[in-house]
Design a protein around this motif. Structure first.
Motif, PDB file in Angstrom:
ATOM      1  N   PRO A 179       5.488   3.845  -7.795  1.00 36.69           N
ATOM      2  CA  PRO A 179       4.569   2.777  -8.338  1.00 36.69           C
ATOM      3  C   PRO A 179       3.653   3.100  -9.467  1.00 36.69           C
ATOM      4  N   GLU A 180       3.661   4.255  -9.948  1.00 37.43           N
ATOM      5  CA  GLU A 180       2.937   4.699 -11.059  1.00 37.43           C
ATOM      6  C   GLU A 180       3.944   4.354 -12.610  1.00 37.43           C
ATOM      7  N   ARG A 215       4.737  -6.571  -7.655  1.00 36.80           N
ATOM      8  CA  ARG A 215       4.302  -4.917  -7.947  1.00 36.80           C
ATOM      9  C   ARG A 215       2.974  -4.323  -7.447  1.00 36.80           C
ATOM     10  N   ARG A 219       1.763  -2.000  -4.509  1.00 39.90           N
ATOM     11  CA  ARG A 219       0.787  -0.684  -4.576  1.00 39.90           C
ATOM     12  C   ARG A 219      -0.127  -0.612  -3.426  1.00 39.90           C
ATOM     13  N   ARG A 222       1.083  -0.180  -0.161  1.00 38.69           N
ATOM     14  CA  ARG A 222       1.422   1.119  -0.108  1.00 38.69           C
ATOM     15  C   ARG A 222       0.342   2.289   0.072  1.00 38.69           C
ATOM     16  N   ALA A 223      -1.098   1.718  -0.103  1.00 39.75           N
ATOM     17  CA  ALA A 223      -2.361   2.496  -0.127  1.00 39.75           C
ATOM     18  C   ALA A 223      -2.879   2.709   1.282  1.00 39.75           C
ATOM     19  N   CYS A 240      -0.950   5.610  -5.951  1.00 46.86           N
ATOM     20  CA  CYS A 240      -0.422   4.349  -6.185  1.00 46.86           C
ATOM     21  C   CYS A 240      -0.331   3.699  -7.732  1.00 46.86           C
ATOM     22  N   GLY A 241      -0.598   4.829  -8.582  1.00 45.68           N
ATOM     23  CA  GLY A 241      -0.086   4.242 -10.020  1.00 45.68           C
ATOM     24  C   GLY A 241      -1.286   3.805 -10.603  1.00 45.68           C
ATOM     25  N   TYR A 242      -2.586   3.992 -10.099  1.00 48.08           N
ATOM     26  CA  TYR A 242      -3.736   3.292 -10.774  1.00 48.08           C
ATOM     27  C   TYR A 242      -4.352   4.516 -11.766  1.00 48.08           C
ATOM     28  N   PHE A 248      -8.734   0.736  -8.992  1.00 48.67           N
ATOM     29  CA  PHE A 248      -8.067   0.546  -7.957  1.00 48.67           C
ATOM     30  C   PHE A 248      -9.112  -0.205  -6.705  1.00 48.67           C
TER      31      PHE A 248
END
Length: 276
Positions: A179-180, A215, A219, A222-223, A240-242, A248
């Protein structure tokens, strides 16, 4: 797509599904306290299923997508829909199996329901009753009210629709695994062998979301299991890609209506990797 395509881990342990041919009453409760992350094999029932966890996070995966419910939410599964159920560690499940003539108009796809405090207490109480409860007495009246609350429960968008086209499914799988990773439309369209415009049009047609919104939702969903198990908000944001915790938190609040701290048992006392 088959359900197995959405499973990213081969290390899961599987739990059994009860071999019920008929329900002893219009509503049957299944009580499970599951210490470790587990899953069921894909299966279906001839009745409606309400999967609810008073603790832990549930995921139900079907050919149409991924449905997720932390505490205060539940997942309604229509009859004959093939699905697999995944749970986080320490899950306390109180599932209801409901005869089709007792709960009509459930649709043909899974739905995520908001569980009110009253409905939660009724599910907990009902799960302690005998399987062959008194339909004509107080227990039967409790069931009627409980089903009314299920029908009236608000539906939530805690789902991740899955496209039909294999090339689009590959993109979705790659996003879930990393996700990142930056979302570069030109790169994805080249891999799919179509133009950016065609890619965006096909993705919207098959999921109801454009790729960027899909997307974003992936994310945030997923968190939830990470927060529920006690990971710090900072760690979850990074996983989660933040790039920042503040972005976030803002995205989480906009989507769920609450801050991520609500889902972190340890609250702000638990330290993240960056020490915040």
């Amino acid at each position: 797509m088959n359900i197995a395509e959405t499973t990213t881990s081969n290390r899961l342990h599987y739990r059994s599904v009860p071999a019920l041919h008929d329900l002893p009453r219009p509503v049957y409760a299944r009580v499970e306290d599951i210490a470790q992350p587990k899953a069921t094999q894909p299966h279906s029932h001839p009745w409606v299923q309400l999967s609810y966890a008073s603790r832990g996070v549930l995921q139900i995966r079907t050919a149409e997508g991924w449905f997720l419910a932390p505490p205060q939410w539940a997942i309604l599964v229509p009859p004959s829909v093939e699905h697999a159920v995944f749970n986080s560690p320490g899950t306390e499940m109180r599932s209801l199996y409901i005869a089709t003539d007792a709960l009509s108009e459930v649709g043909d796809t899974c739905q995520v329901l908001a569980v009110s405090g009253l409905l939660r207490e009724m599910i907990q109480h009902f799960s302690q009753l005998p399987a062959e409860y008194d339909e004509d007495g107080a227990e039967g009246r409790l069931v009627s009210v409980m089903l009314d609350l299920v029908c009236e429960a608000p539906r939530e968008a805690f789902s991740l629709p899955w496209p039909v086209e294999p090339r689009l499914r590959d993109i979705c799988s790659a996003i879930l695994e990393s996700p990142e990773r930056p979302l570069r439309m030109e790169e994805w369209s080249a891999r799919a062998g179509v133009s950016v415009r065609t890619l965006e049009r096909q993705f919207l047609q098959q999921t109801g979301l454009n790729l960027r919104r899909w997307r974003l939702r992936a994310r945030l969903l997923r968190a939830l299991p990470l927060l529920e198990r006690g990971d710090s908000v900072t760690d979850v944001a990074l996983d989660c890609g933040y790039e920042s915790t503040s972005s976030f938190i803002a995205a989480f609040r906009q989507f769920f209506g609450v801050t991520p701290g609500r889902f972190t048992p340890q609250g702000p006392k638990k330290q993240g990797r960056s020490g915040s």
